[in-house]
Design an enzyme around this catalytic site. Sequence first.
Site, short mmCIF file in Angstrom:
data_model
loop_
_atom_site.label_atom_id
_atom_site.label_comp_id
_atom_site.label_asym_id
_atom_site.label_seq_id
_atom_site.Cartn_x
_atom_site.Cartn_y
_atom_site.Cartn_z
N ARG A 117 -14.68 -13.23 -0.39
CA ARG A 117 -15.23 -12.19 -1.26
C ARG A 117 -14.17 -11.16 -1.65
NH1 ARG A 117 -20.20 -12.33 2.78
NH2 ARG A 117 -21.29 -14.08 1.81
N SER A 276 3.42 17.09 -10.70
CA SER A 276 4.18 17.49 -9.52
C SER A 276 3.71 18.86 -9.06
CB SER A 276 5.68 17.54 -9.84
OG SER A 276 6.39 18.22 -8.84
N LYS A 282 6.88 17.31 -14.97
CA LYS A 282 6.93 15.90 -14.57
C LYS A 282 5.64 15.15 -14.88
CE LYS A 282 9.17 14.27 -11.22
NZ LYS A 282 9.52 13.81 -9.87
N ASN A 284 4.80 11.61 -13.33
CA ASN A 284 5.21 10.47 -12.51
C ASN A 284 4.35 9.24 -12.80
OD1 ASN A 284 7.13 12.05 -10.99
ND2 ASN A 284 5.39 12.97 -9.94
N ARG A 315 -8.66 -21.43 23.34
CA ARG A 315 -8.95 -20.11 22.77
C ARG A 315 -7.88 -19.14 23.21
NH1 ARG A 315 -13.87 -20.03 23.64
NH2 ARG A 315 -14.19 -21.03 21.62
#
Length: 447
Positions: A117, A276, A282, A284, A315
């Site tokens: 899934r 920023s 900025k 980013n 096991r």
Amino acid sequence: MTGLFAGTFARGGAAAAVSDDAWFRALLEVEAALARAAAAAGLVPATAADAVTAACADPSRLDLAAVVAHAADAGNPVPPLVRALQAAVGERDAVAVHVGATSQDVLDTALLLLARRAVAALDADLAAAAESCAALARAHRDDVVVGRTLMQQAVPTTFGLKAATWLAGLDGARLRLAEVVASLPVQYGGAVGTLAASRGAGTAVRAALAEELGLVAPAVPWFTTRLPVADLAGALGAAAGVVATVAVDVVLLAQSEVAEVAEIGEGPAGQARGGSSAMPHKRNPVAAISARACARRAPGLVATLLGAMEQEHERAAGAWHSEWPTLTDLLVTVGSAASWLAESLRGLRPDVGRMAEAVSAAGEGSLAGALAEALTPSLGRGAAHDVAAEAARHARETGRTLAEVVATRTDVDVAAVLAAAAPDVGEAGAQVDAALAEHEQLVEGAP
């Protein structure tokens, strides 16, 4: 993952597919399917199997808090879960709970159901990222960009070919994951794999259980032969590597000094993403950065799963147990990386003008190659290469352009050399077309 960093590292559908609630539901799904398989094999009454199925379908009837509280006492959550199921259905129908099984049968099978899934959710994000790459490859098939090798400017390529290469990697990762998922096996062997507790109907129960859950019925249990988990780990690790490679290209191309692409994206509340705390100017490439961060966690988790393959007898004492949280975390981090990459590419804006300017400024590589080709008939390939390299060095040291240095030579046709240095992207366009054709075949063949 919950808490402060979940927004980055538990993103996308894969995280929800392996939550604690999803784990419980997968364990109960296996127990319900096992009850029906045992009834089909004649081991328990169908009415008892129906009662178990009904209890598994309604977790509110079970004391799951007690399961959590006592999971560590048994080393895994199955024994207390079995007791909770038996209490929920009553003494008469409890005969259909956990028929002929051991804890590992239920845990291994539930783990693979969860993985299937989660991979489906992860694949949806990989597919979205691939579609964005296909669109970029079509739109920029012939747009020239500087090729870079060993982090240095090389010779021209096209942004279409770069995007087509990303596309081929993502499509390849999807195909590998699909192959692994299609071969995932059910686990059913009883205490030590002999099926002794199944009263001669063990292989029939295994086959019926596999059919119920859509898994493969193996000839023998794979208690300590952990190839299914290792195959998942390898395919997930490879997918993380592909995602990281695309993401780092985006990060590098978005550098201020390069600025050949930009991420245009918003946060969930519509605010601009990528700011920023200290530098207001900025922006980013946060989605690509986050994709890299998530993908970086994958190799260590893959190594843990591969290291756990060495297991004792019938096991393992500890190695098997280490797989449960590790594979869960691997699915989450690779799924998160894929989700972030899909977002990054969806909002990616190439600047073809900036790319063309960089190619023009970096033309000296092509010019050096053209000079070497022109000198090869008279000097031989090795010597011609050395002369061209020396000319490029001389240009750098004297502050002149290579074109100016070449113009002073009398041993070559300068005009022909300069013409030959025009950007040559070879068969880039044809390869873009081939990658897009392969992608279309994959899309058309998807279920």
